[in-house]
Design a protein around this motif. Sequence first.
Motif, PDB file in Angstrom:
ATOM      1  N   GLN A 198      -8.415  10.621   4.003  1.00 19.24           N
ATOM      2  CA  GLN A 198      -8.524  10.333   2.570  1.00 19.24           C
ATOM      3  C   GLN A 198      -8.916  11.576   1.782  1.00 19.24           C
ATOM      4  OE1 GLN A 198     -11.329   7.135   2.477  1.00 19.24           O
ATOM      5  NE2 GLN A 198      -9.789   5.568   2.930  1.00 19.24           N
ATOM      6  N   THR A 199      -9.892  12.321   2.272  1.00 20.94           N
ATOM      7  CA  THR A 199     -10.347  13.518   1.568  1.00 20.94           C
ATOM      8  C   THR A 199      -9.263  14.580   1.533  1.00 20.94           C
ATOM      9  OG1 THR A 199     -12.609  13.049   2.223  1.00 20.94           O
ATOM     10  CG2 THR A 199     -12.142  15.290   1.515  1.00 20.94           C
ATOM     11  N   LEU A 254       0.962   4.138  -2.858  1.00 18.70           N
ATOM     12  CA  LEU A 254       0.799   5.564  -2.585  1.00 18.70           C
ATOM     13  C   LEU A 254       2.002   6.361  -3.078  1.00 18.70           C
ATOM     14  CD1 LEU A 254      -0.774   5.617   0.985  1.00 18.70           C
ATOM     15  CD2 LEU A 254      -1.834   6.369  -1.147  1.00 18.70           C
ATOM     16  N   GLN A 264       0.829  -1.205   0.000  1.00 14.90           N
ATOM     17  CA  GLN A 264       0.000   0.000   0.000  1.00 14.90           C
ATOM     18  C   GLN A 264       0.864   1.256   0.000  1.00 14.90           C
ATOM     19  OE1 GLN A 264      -2.530  -0.476   3.406  1.00 14.90           O
ATOM     20  NE2 GLN A 264      -3.929  -1.875   2.369  1.00 14.90           N
ATOM     21  N   ARG A 314      -6.049  14.200   1.478  1.00 11.66           N
ATOM     22  CA  ARG A 314      -5.032  13.839   0.477  1.00 11.66           C
ATOM     23  C   ARG A 314      -5.577  13.984  -0.930  1.00 11.66           C
ATOM     24  NH1 ARG A 314      -0.380  11.669  -0.793  1.00 11.66           N
ATOM     25  NH2 ARG A 314      -0.203  10.002  -2.315  1.00 11.66           N
ATOM     26  N   ARG A 315      -6.768  13.456  -1.132  1.00 11.71           N
ATOM     27  CA  ARG A 315      -7.334  13.410  -2.482  1.00 11.71           C
ATOM     28  C   ARG A 315      -7.797  14.779  -2.972  1.00 11.71           C
ATOM     29  NH1 ARG A 315     -11.650  10.099  -1.600  1.00 11.71           N
ATOM     30  NH2 ARG A 315     -12.889  11.949  -1.248  1.00 11.71           N
ATOM     31  N   GLN A 340      -2.125  16.330   3.955  1.00  9.22           N
ATOM     32  CA  GLN A 340      -2.034  15.038   4.622  1.00  9.22           C
ATOM     33  C   GLN A 340      -2.026  15.253   6.125  1.00  9.22           C
ATOM     34  OE1 GLN A 340       1.565  13.263   3.255  1.00  9.22           O
ATOM     35  NE2 GLN A 340       2.874  14.485   4.564  1.00  9.22           N
TER      36      GLN A 340
END
Length: 184
Positions: free
Chosen positions: A147-148, A91, A87, A150-151, A156
Amino acid sequence: MSANGRVASLAALWYRGLPQAVAFSRQRWTSMSPRERVLTAVATVAVAGALLWMLAIRPAWRTLQTAPQRIVSLQQQLQALQQDAQQIAALRNAPAAPAFSGELQPTILAWFKRVDPKAKVEAQVLPGEVTLQLTALRPASLAALAQTARRDWSAQVDSADLKRGAEGLLNGTVHLSRQGAGGG
């Protein structure tokens, strides 16, 4: 007296005293009756057997009994670490998140209203970082936040100082660092 001198004197005492101790033991053995010799021999064998059991056999036996469970546990840990490594590699190889351009503070507050409406949020946005003061946050919302961030927000989670409060809800501070920090 030096260390070598002490060792030499101890060795001399040992070698001088050893023949005397052996001679005394032989004399004592010959002066014992046959019954005492048998009892002494049995006691010596019993003590030697007990020492052998305690120092060699019992630890080896325990190792043999626990080894299969330990092997399974270590294999499971290895598999989990390998999955984590995959993972992380995915990333690392993922394309960089596009730089967020817009007002981050209202965006964050709107996100919390949509995802976790009962949570109370105060957001402080500075160039390159965002500090969130959170009260009554659901634990699942924390993962969604990471998650949000980063995306969608080019950020982060750097650190989180959260404590579980009443009903399992989280209270505390979350610090986000932003990539390509522009306006706020």
